[in-house]
Design a protein around this motif. Sequence first.
Motif, PDB file in Angstrom:
ATOM      1  N   UNK A 115       0.812  -1.221   0.000  1.00 48.75           N
ATOM      2  CA  UNK A 115       0.000   0.000   0.000  1.00 48.75           C
ATOM      3  C   UNK A 115       0.842   1.266   0.000  1.00 48.75           C
ATOM      4  N   UNK A 116       2.133   1.129   0.290  1.00 48.91           N
ATOM      5  CA  UNK A 116       2.985   2.307   0.407  1.00 48.91           C
ATOM      6  C   UNK A 116       2.975   2.921   1.789  1.00 48.91           C
ATOM      7  N   UNK A 117       2.245   2.297   2.723  1.00 39.75           N
ATOM      8  CA  UNK A 117       2.253   2.793   4.098  1.00 39.75           C
ATOM      9  C   UNK A 117       3.664   2.728   4.668  1.00 39.75           C
ATOM     10  N   UNK A 118       4.374   1.637   4.324  1.00 35.11           N
ATOM     11  CA  UNK A 118       5.754   1.454   4.750  1.00 35.11           C
ATOM     12  C   UNK A 118       6.673   1.529   3.549  1.00 35.11           C
ATOM     13  N   UNK A 119       7.837   2.154   3.731  1.00 39.04           N
ATOM     14  CA  UNK A 119       8.925   2.070   2.764  1.00 39.04           C
ATOM     15  C   UNK A 119       9.930   1.075   3.328  1.00 39.04           C
ATOM     16  N   UNK A 120      10.409   0.180   2.485  1.00 42.08           N
ATOM     17  CA  UNK A 120      11.390  -0.800   2.946  1.00 42.08           C
ATOM     18  C   UNK A 120      12.786  -0.392   2.515  1.00 42.08           C
ATOM     19  N   UNK A 121      13.776  -0.961   3.186  1.00 45.04           N
ATOM     20  CA  UNK A 121      15.167  -0.678   2.870  1.00 45.04           C
ATOM     21  C   UNK A 121      15.978  -1.944   3.070  1.00 45.04           C
ATOM     22  N   UNK A 122      16.986  -2.134   2.225  1.00 42.11           N
ATOM     23  CA  UNK A 122      17.786  -3.354   2.189  1.00 42.11           C
ATOM     24  C   UNK A 122      19.179  -3.001   2.666  1.00 42.11           C
ATOM     25  N   UNK A 123      19.515  -3.373   3.901  1.00 48.20           N
ATOM     26  CA  UNK A 123      20.761  -2.939   4.537  1.00 48.20           C
ATOM     27  C   UNK A 123      21.794  -4.056   4.514  1.00 48.20           C
ATOM     28  N   UNK A 124      22.560  -4.094   3.430  1.00 48.14           N
ATOM     29  CA  UNK A 124      23.601  -5.104   3.255  1.00 48.14           C
ATOM     30  C   UNK A 124      24.994  -4.472   3.213  1.00 48.14           C
ATOM     31  N   UNK A 125      25.174  -3.461   2.365  1.00 49.79           N
ATOM     32  CA  UNK A 125      26.489  -2.848   2.163  1.00 49.79           C
ATOM     33  C   UNK A 125      27.019  -2.190   3.438  1.00 49.79           C
ATOM     34  N   UNK A 126      28.341  -2.310   3.633  1.00 46.38           N
ATOM     35  CA  UNK A 126      29.007  -1.713   4.786  1.00 46.38           C
ATOM     36  C   UNK A 126      30.231  -0.939   4.334  1.00 46.38           C
ATOM     37  N   UNK A 127      30.841  -0.152   5.210  1.00 43.93           N
ATOM     38  CA  UNK A 127      32.035   0.596   4.820  1.00 43.93           C
ATOM     39  C   UNK A 127      33.134  -0.289   4.237  1.00 43.93           C
ATOM     40  N   UNK A 128      33.252  -1.528   4.708  1.00 50.74           N
ATOM     41  CA  UNK A 128      34.291  -2.420   4.208  1.00 50.74           C
ATOM     42  C   UNK A 128      33.718  -3.669   3.545  1.00 50.74           C
ATOM     43  N   UNK A 129      32.443  -3.622   3.200  1.00 53.65           N
ATOM     44  CA  UNK A 129      31.808  -4.773   2.553  1.00 53.65           C
ATOM     45  C   UNK A 129      30.842  -4.269   1.495  1.00 53.65           C
ATOM     46  N   UNK A 130      31.309  -4.202   0.260  1.00 52.73           N
ATOM     47  CA  UNK A 130      30.464  -3.768  -0.843  1.00 52.73           C
ATOM     48  C   UNK A 130      30.251  -4.938  -1.785  1.00 52.73           C
ATOM     49  N   UNK A 131      31.100  -5.030  -2.816  1.00 57.23           N
ATOM     50  CA  UNK A 131      31.029  -6.181  -3.714  1.00 57.23           C
ATOM     51  C   UNK A 131      31.289  -7.479  -2.961  1.00 57.23           C
ATOM     52  N   UNK A 132      32.160  -7.430  -1.968  1.00 64.61           N
ATOM     53  CA  UNK A 132      32.443  -8.600  -1.133  1.00 64.61           C
ATOM     54  C   UNK A 132      31.499  -8.592   0.067  1.00 64.61           C
ATOM     55  N   UNK A 133      30.224  -8.803  -0.228  1.00 62.73           N
ATOM     56  CA  UNK A 133      29.212  -8.678   0.821  1.00 62.73           C
ATOM     57  C   UNK A 133      29.344  -9.738   1.906  1.00 62.73           C
ATOM     58  N   UNK A 134      29.946 -10.867   1.579  1.00 61.48           N
ATOM     59  CA  UNK A 134      30.063 -11.941   2.563  1.00 61.48           C
ATOM     60  C   UNK A 134      31.047 -11.602   3.683  1.00 61.48           C
ATOM     61  N   UNK A 135      31.801 -10.501   3.505  1.00 65.11           N
ATOM     62  CA  UNK A 135      32.778 -10.122   4.527  1.00 65.11           C
ATOM     63  C   UNK A 135      32.204  -9.131   5.537  1.00 65.11           C
ATOM     64  N   UNK A 136      30.891  -8.968   5.563  1.00 66.12           N
ATOM     65  CA  UNK A 136      30.293  -7.958   6.441  1.00 66.12           C
ATOM     66  C   UNK A 136      30.639  -8.201   7.902  1.00 66.12           C
ATOM     67  N   UNK A 137      30.693  -7.094   8.654  1.00 60.66           N
ATOM     68  CA  UNK A 137      31.135  -7.146  10.043  1.00 60.66           C
ATOM     69  C   UNK A 137      30.036  -6.841  11.059  1.00 60.66           C
ATOM     70  N   UNK A 138      28.875  -6.378  10.614  1.00 56.56           N
ATOM     71  CA  UNK A 138      27.784  -6.145  11.556  1.00 56.56           C
ATOM     72  C   UNK A 138      27.446  -7.448  12.263  1.00 56.56           C
TER      73      UNK A 138
END
Length: 383
Positions: A115-138
Amino acid sequence: MALDRETMRGLLDTVARYVRERLKPLEHQVAAEDAIPAEIRREIAEMGLFGLSIPEEYGGLGLSMEEEVLVAFELGKTSPAFRSLIGTNNGIGSQGLIIDGTPEQKARYLPRLASGELISSFALTEPEAGSDAASLKTTARRVDGGYVLNGTKRFITNAPHAGVFTVFARTDPDQPGAGGVSAFLVEAGTPGLSLGPIDQKMGQKGSHTSDVIFSDCRVPAASLLGGKEGQGFKTAMKVLDRGRLHISAICVAMAERLIDDSLRYAVERKQFGQPIAEFQLVQAMLADSRTEAFAARCMVLETARGKDRGETVSTDAACCKLFASEMVGRVADRAVQIHGGVGYMSEFGIERFYRDARLFRIYEGTSQIQQIVIARNMIRELA
């Protein structure tokens, strides 16, 4: 197709007319103010565009991949900020939930996303994890009744407006790589969740990104996407084919818009006593742009149809993303060249699209990552 032919044709006509009569006149305002007017969000919600790909049982339109691509071909002919507003709700922000969410999670979030009541966001990328997403530190540390999240996400689309974030965090610190990563649904306003300032980008004004910061952010166990640890990276990978095809379709649409603007200008602009469209070198630029855009359109449509047939299209989707994003960059460059000095001036909008197009080669996987995906898949298929 999910919709009958007449209904689909009506939807496409409505979107095309809305883009032409409502959105295009606002392009300069959105770029100058770096904001989409609130009434536009309400109108887009009323049209059902926030729920294009969300199943009908949750209030969406439930479009097939081909149908979504056809809508993107129309919606992408204006500033990409308008598409970005609904992009995460229809793509990476909802598809993981649709594919792997529990029934309770789907019931809680999908109707409000549609309905657009909520906007969603996909939080994967990090300062040291972009293309190498599997190296994320969160990290997500298990505690009684839930998890505590710590870490920073970077360049997160729609973060300043999001009501819910799909957050990827490491639940198993002893397992390196993708296997120790889980996904969580974290609502805006949760204590310990904060946002950085809105990023000042090269282009795509009106589409906002920012850091998302987790500092001892406690979430309930029910927020674990799918109720399973260690599945987060797999979930992220599952949504890529659809996201790459959607972005590819937007690249095609932007290219077609630029070709149309360039052709009209070349016919109207006169030099040496005749329209510049009569000069063969200008014709060559127009012809090359039309040919490449047509090739990309065919690639995207054929791959979308394959996905709807249940075929594995990961390689072809990566081919589409690589070719279409590189193609629109070339088309935008030629558009500036055909317009000459006018193309370099901000008041005419061509240079804005030139800057906007540059991002397509970076997000949803850089061109270089697409090349790696394509080549590795080819080698795997041969083996």
